[in-house]
Design a protein around this motif. Structure first.
Motif, PDB file in Angstrom:
ATOM      1  N   ALA A  92       0.703  -1.055  -0.082  1.00 48.50           N
ATOM      2  CA  ALA A  92      -0.094  -0.006   0.131  1.00 48.50           C
ATOM      3  C   ALA A  92       0.906   1.243  -0.118  1.00 48.50           C
ATOM      4  O   ALA A  92       0.652   2.306  -0.464  1.00 48.50           O
TER       5      ALA A  92
ATOM      6  N   LEU B 248       2.570   1.372  -3.622  1.00 46.03           N
ATOM      7  CA  LEU B 248       1.871   1.929  -4.853  1.00 46.03           C
ATOM      8  C   LEU B 248       1.409   3.345  -5.046  1.00 46.03           C
ATOM      9  O   LEU B 248       1.175   4.044  -4.194  1.00 46.03           O
ATOM     10  N   PRO B 249       1.904   3.918  -6.119  1.00 42.19           N
ATOM     11  CA  PRO B 249       1.981   5.582  -6.107  1.00 42.19           C
ATOM     12  C   PRO B 249       0.671   6.182  -6.177  1.00 42.19           C
ATOM     13  O   PRO B 249       0.419   7.201  -5.236  1.00 42.19           O
ATOM     14  N   TYR B 250      -0.446   5.509  -6.454  1.00 38.72           N
ATOM     15  CA  TYR B 250      -1.780   6.040  -6.278  1.00 38.72           C
ATOM     16  C   TYR B 250      -2.407   6.188  -4.895  1.00 38.72           C
ATOM     17  O   TYR B 250      -3.033   7.067  -4.582  1.00 38.72           O
ATOM     18  N   VAL B 251      -2.009   5.347  -4.013  1.00 39.08           N
ATOM     19  CA  VAL B 251      -2.299   5.320  -2.617  1.00 39.08           C
ATOM     20  C   VAL B 251      -1.933   6.700  -1.815  1.00 39.08           C
ATOM     21  O   VAL B 251      -2.837   7.440  -1.083  1.00 39.08           O
ATOM     22  N   SER B 252      -0.713   7.476  -2.214  1.00 36.88           N
ATOM     23  CA  SER B 252      -0.472   8.747  -1.966  1.00 36.88           C
ATOM     24  C   SER B 252      -1.169   9.818  -2.278  1.00 36.88           C
ATOM     25  O   SER B 252      -1.451  10.810  -2.026  1.00 36.88           O
ATOM     26  N   TRP B 253      -1.493   9.738  -3.839  1.00 36.18           N
ATOM     27  CA  TRP B 253      -2.236  10.430  -4.831  1.00 36.18           C
ATOM     28  C   TRP B 253      -3.603  10.791  -4.225  1.00 36.18           C
ATOM     29  O   TRP B 253      -4.100  12.060  -4.103  1.00 36.18           O
ATOM     30  N   SER B 254      -4.261   9.911  -3.759  1.00 42.87           N
ATOM     31  CA  SER B 254      -5.550   9.897  -3.336  1.00 42.87           C
ATOM     32  C   SER B 254      -5.688   9.919  -1.906  1.00 42.87           C
ATOM     33  O   SER B 254      -6.944   9.449  -1.211  1.00 42.87           O
TER      34      SER B 254
ATOM     35  N   ALA C 299      -6.491  12.139  -0.264  1.00 38.54           N
ATOM     36  CA  ALA C 299      -7.580  13.030   0.061  1.00 38.54           C
ATOM     37  C   ALA C 299      -9.003  12.152   0.226  1.00 38.54           C
ATOM     38  O   ALA C 299     -10.217  12.858   0.861  1.00 38.54           O
ATOM     39  N   VAL C 300      -8.822  10.996   0.080  1.00 42.79           N
ATOM     40  CA  VAL C 300     -10.069  10.197   0.185  1.00 42.79           C
ATOM     41  C   VAL C 300     -10.624  10.287   1.721  1.00 42.79           C
ATOM     42  O   VAL C 300     -11.759  10.309   1.907  1.00 42.79           O
TER      43      VAL C 300
ATOM     44  N   PHE D 282      -3.274  -7.492  -4.325  1.00 42.74           N
ATOM     45  CA  PHE D 282      -3.909  -6.227  -3.617  1.00 42.74           C
ATOM     46  C   PHE D 282      -5.127  -5.541  -4.316  1.00 42.74           C
ATOM     47  O   PHE D 282      -5.102  -5.289  -5.489  1.00 42.74           O
TER      48      PHE D 282
ATOM     49  N   ARG E 155      -9.189   2.710   2.153  1.00 44.30           N
ATOM     50  CA  ARG E 155      -9.366   2.353   0.882  1.00 44.30           C
ATOM     51  C   ARG E 155     -10.800   1.658   0.210  1.00 44.30           C
ATOM     52  O   ARG E 155     -10.756   0.900  -0.728  1.00 44.30           O
TER      53      ARG E 155
ATOM     54  N   GLN F 136      -9.187   5.320 -11.051  1.00 48.04           N
ATOM     55  CA  GLN F 136      -8.075   6.044 -11.716  1.00 48.04           C
ATOM     56  C   GLN F 136      -7.451   4.744 -12.605  1.00 48.04           C
ATOM     57  O   GLN F 136      -7.379   3.601 -12.222  1.00 48.04           O
TER      58      GLN F 136
ATOM     59  N   PHE G 252     -10.877  13.595  -6.346  1.00 46.84           N
ATOM     60  CA  PHE G 252      -9.895  12.494  -5.948  1.00 46.84           C
ATOM     61  C   PHE G 252      -8.776  12.487  -6.825  1.00 46.84           C
ATOM     62  O   PHE G 252      -7.899  11.631  -6.564  1.00 46.84           O
TER      63      PHE G 252
ATOM     64  N   ASP H 182       1.672  15.954  -8.133  1.00 41.47           N
ATOM     65  CA  ASP H 182       1.300  14.652  -8.293  1.00 41.47           C
ATOM     66  C   ASP H 182       0.821  14.417  -9.731  1.00 41.47           C
ATOM     67  O   ASP H 182       1.107  13.268 -10.307  1.00 41.47           O
TER      68      ASP H 182
END
Lengths: 200, 467
Positions: free
Chosen positions: A187, A190-196, A198-199, B27, B57, B120, B249, B255
């Motif tokens: 987790a 994976l790059p997108y975990v930090s981009w999002s 804002a969830v 995952f 998540r 995404q 999001f 980024d």
């Protein structure tokens, strides 16, 4: 958790292709927060329309544990309510020509093996069950055969699910949870975990 | 075995390890939940003393059971109210973001996640709903799961899965006016069959998909599952990036450039290896309508219900079942078939562009006498946007009812149902027996514009005559 190496019992033939999960359990019965009670509602609309002639209503098949179907059984909705309803009616394994992917995964997750056979073999098995509703058949997952009367047909199953049944690891939850540290590491990677982020 | 496809790359990036059974522990980057398939999963967690591993998540909403007329609480249907309370409590107890009715963000789960930028490229996405394949439109690997698997994702953020094969479905050329994304996917399913995709992920490639908007691509991927493929996807491109930019999001500031570069790198390689390839010409695709009881039983709007001898032997048993159930005779023209109910909405065709296309047909015309026609926006945001554009007024003036967001008569878990033998023209995704709430009700699937055309004519009509 229990190993499942074979299932022996009386069989119930259910003829027809593309029997979808809306027919197995109509959507109105999904208005529930538990799976209890679904066994009585399995195939509710098909059974009402055939007025006692549906295989699940015919007296000779009551108590059967092996369901034998045709092509693309369980297509449509991902509702686990469908295999749950079949299992709660009393079925413990299904033999068919082919199964829809999500339905198959749901069956594995609840410990109900589904195996495939060619259409000629299935026809032979369905015909035999119709003539011998009181006799038992055996699905043997070690030999990958269904044995009935003096006959035997070959069946197939993906190597992964088969190993899970034979070794008693078909409920994967515990194995998956055991890897929580690895999962947490992924987790972070994976790059997108930090981009999002804002969830939240 | 496929190599170098987006599917291969995303699969590898999300592989945690190999389980003793030989399956992959994968995952799941985004988990979406709704009220129908999650309550039992939370109960299983409680029974086993497990916690939600990564609550940030998972995102929740309500869609299947919500009434589209009166949404006041408690709901008139006690069972629906109980499900509503269960998801509210489960999300609160487990710190899961929940988009409730009236939040401005509620809607069909496969509509809200893309519109907020949650979906995404490069993600793995799972949801206890078969139409999760929708999210593949962004170049995500997205698939439906059952409730025990919802439990597994909640508890471990992973699933035990076997890798799929990859079939490239190429469609090239320009669609004729009056031919929409819905027609393309109905044509593909009609050709490859409802079992053609079993064991496969579908990669939708070629100039026709490249020219499509994100909403059209969502319609395509949404119905991959109706062709038997658990997931379908389109490689991410500038259309994808333009759609995502600025959404709630979506990656922001520095980024963003990094994200675009990463997304580009995930596209299938020019020399990728596929397990299978099927090619279509867009010019061959007509407005398409289903006549039977599976989404594969489709025909061009100007064609006739197929005769038995025109079908492969393996399809005849089902065709006979369909003639009887649908009360349609082999050889009969589908155009002119009288309709009782018209439904525009669903995760397939309940987005703003769908409503715009339907409104173009409805404008200046009126729903034929004796027909019930209603429009159900896919989300609260779609509803708001449509009202800002005045689409609600166009529909109302034409005699369509304008409803609140939800799944509605796609599967009829709320009070929107067919009665008795009624027959519907529907922009949804399934024409199974009993699907729309009456055990003898009948469904004809078609594009939203074709549904609007059927509504104003009172019968199945070639929408091209009304353009």
């Amino acid at each position: 958790m229990s190993q499942i190496k074979s299932v022996t019992g009386r069989g119930i033939p259910l003829v027809g292709n593309d029997i979808d999960t809306d027919r197995i359990i109509p959507a109105r019965f999904l208005r529930c927060v538990t799976f209890d009670g679904l066994g009585a509602q399995v195939f509710a609309d098909d059974r009402a329309q055939t007025q006692g002639q549906h295989a699940f209503d015919q007296p000779q098949y009551q108590g059967a544990t092996l369901l034998v179907v045709n092509r693309n059984f369980g297509c449509g909705s991902s509702r686990e309510h469908a295999p749950q309803a079949i299992a709660k009616w009393g079925i413990r394994a299904i033999v068919g020509e082919s199964f829809a992917e999500i339905f198959l995964g749901n069956c594995v997750a609840i410990g109900m093996p589904c195996v495939t056979a060619d259409s000629a073999s299935l026809q032979q098995l369905q015909d035999w069950l119709a003539e011998n509703p009181r006799n038992s058949a055996t699905l043997d997952l070690a030999a990958m055969q269904v044995n009935f009367g003096n006959h035997s047909i070959s069946v197939c199953m993906g190597e992964g699910p088969r190993n899970m049944f034979l070794s008693g690891t078909w409920d994967a939850c515990g194995q998956l949870v055991a890897q929580a540290d690895q999962v947490q590491k992924m987790a972070v990677k994976l790059p997108y975990v930090s981009w999002s982020r804002a969830v939240h | 075995m496929s190599q170098g496809t987006l599917f291969d790359k995303v699969w590898d990036l999300h592989t945690v390890g190999t389980l003793p059974s030989g399956q992959t522990q994968l995952f799941i980057g985004l988990h979406l939940i709704h009220e129908v398939t999650s309550p039992q999963a939370f109960a299983m967690l409680r029974d086993r003393g497990l916690k939600v591993l990564l609550p940030e998540r998972t995102v929740a909403t309500v869609d299947h059971i919500v009434p589209t007329d009166n949404q006041a609480r408690p709901f008139a249907d006690d069972l629906a109210e109980e499900m509503m309370q269960a998801i509210e409590q489960n999300c609160q107890a487990n710190s899961i973001t929940f988009y409730n009715i009236g939040s401005g963000n509620q809607g069909v789960v496969h509509v809200i996640a893309p519109e907020q930028g949650l979906t995404q490229p490069g993600m793995t996405i799972a949801c206890g709903d078969s139409h999760t394949s929708t999210h593949g439109a962004f170049g995500a690997i997205a698939f439906g799961i059952g409730t025990s698997q919802v439990r597994d994702v909640l508890a471990s953020q992973t699933l035990a899965l076997s890798k799929l094969k990859v079939r490239k479905i190429e469609v090239n050329g320009v669609l004729a006016p009056g031919v929409y994304a819905k027609d393309v996917i109905l044509h593909i399913i009609r050709t490859l069959g409802v079992t053609g995709g079993v064991g496969y992920a579908y990669e939708f490639a070629g100039t026709t998909f490249e020219q499509m908007s994100m909403e059209e691509r969502m319609t395509i991927c949404n119905m991959a599952i109706e062709g038997g493929a658990r997931c379908g996807y389109v490689n991410p491109d500038q259309v994808t990036f333009d759609y995502l930019k600025g959404r709630d999001f979506a990656p922001k500031a520095a980024d963003w450039q990094q994200a675009v570069a990463w997304w580009q790198s995930l596209r299938s390689d020019a020399d990728a290896v596929y397990d299978d390839l099927t090619v279509f010409d867009a010019a061959d695709i007509p407005p398409t309508v289903t006549w039977g009881i599976t989404p594969g039983q489709g025909i061009g709007v100007n064609q006739q219900v197929p005769t038995l001898d025109s079908l492969p032997e393996s399809d005849r048993y089902l065709a006979e079942e369909a003639y009887q159930y649908m009360d349609l005779a082999p050889g009969q023209a589908i155009a002119g078939t009288k309709i009782d109910v018209c439904f525009i909405g669903s995760c397939t065709n309940g987005r703003i562009s769908d409503l715009r296309e339907a409104a173009k047909i409805a404008q200046g015309r009126h729903v034929a006498e004796g027909i019930t026609a209603f429009v159900v926006p896919g989300s609260e945001r779609v509803k708001q946007q449509a009202e800002a554009e005045g689409l609600d007024k166009i529909f109302a003036a034409a005699g369509f009812e304008w409803r609140e967001a939800g799944c509605s008569m796609c599967l009829a878990m709320n009070s929107d149902k067919l009665q008795g033998r009624q027959i519907s023209a529907s922009s949804s995704n399934r024409n199974f027996k009993g699907r729309q709430g009456s055990s003898s009700g009948r469904t004809l699937l078609m594009s939203p514009a074709m549904v609007a055309a059927a509504a104003v004519q009172g019968a199945v009509t070639d929408v091209r005559k009304l353009l």
